[in-house]
Design an enzyme around this catalytic site. Structure first.
Site: not given
Ligand code: PCA
Length: 218
Positions: A83, A93, A146, A170
């Site tokens: 990342e 979500r 995360c 990830h």
């Protein structure tokens, strides 16, 4: 006195109904390993707003590591994604493991919009690929726990004056998870672990990042 320098590698617990989190499985296999004269110490993180950040701050205080790497799982990923950036927003979500579901809330009120990873993300991707492991730069860590943890970690490291480096990776699902979900990609645990070793290797070897593209077209 034990003066060996430490690397903290943290991984998330299972969430969203999954029985395992590949991040936790992978880091268990890294615990205690030595790379380039550094010892890897691993810790688990709750998939929970707030307490995930408190946990990583406590681990950093406990271990005083030179480098901090956090690992999380990502459904649908075909490769190991290093990342680039953490953004100051929670937009969950799904609910986290304690039922929190913030929508469009800042992680740190008044904090910077974003923090860059302070790890050499291109060098890490390059070293993994050279070692035969599919990897890429990712330009978003999402807006769930995360990213929340990644932002909280980078904020804490910045407040210490960035005396230690930190970042986030990830990883894909494990085959044992993907087999229950038709059409989803996965990566074998040993491939993930090898990738993380190579990523750590490159992070230690490169204080500055290398200048190659990791960008995407939209
Ligand atoms: N993945 C989630 C949270 C924990 C994890 O392993 C995410 O990408 O936000």
């Amino acid at each position: 006195m034990n003066t060996i320098k430490k690397i903290l590698v943290a991984g998330f617990e299972p969430f969203g109904g999954e029985p395992v989190n590949p991040a936790l499985e992978a880091i268990k296999l890294l615990n205690g390993r030595q790379i380039d004269g550094f010892e890897i110490i691993t810790r688990s993180l709750p998939v929970v707003k707030g307490s995930s950040i408190t946990s990583i701050i406590n681990y950093v205080e406990e271990l005083d590591p030179e480098l901090v790497l956090v690992v999380g799982q990502s459904l649908g990923y075909v490769d190991i994604a290093v990342e680039r950036v953490a953004i100051n927003i929670d937009d969950f979500r799904i609910k986290d493991n304690e039922g929190n579901q913030p929508i469009d809330e800042p992680i740190v009120i008044g904090g910077p919009d974003a923090y860059w990873s302070t790890l050499p993300i291109k060098a890490m991707v390059g070293h993994m690929r050279a070692g035969g492991i599919p990897a890429r730069v990712s330009n978003t860590a999402g807006t769930f726990v995360c990213n929340h943890l990644f932002y909280g970690l980078m904020h804490a490291l910045a407040r210490e004056g960035n005396k230690r480096r930190g970042g986030f990776i990830h990883i894909p699902y494990l085959p044992e998870q993907a087999v229950r979900l038709a059409g989803q990609p996965s990566m074998a645990l040993e491939t993930i672990v090898r990738g993380l070793e190579l990523a750590i290797d490159a992070a230690l070897a490169n204080k500055q990042d290398i200048k190659v593209t990791g960008g995407t077209l939209c």
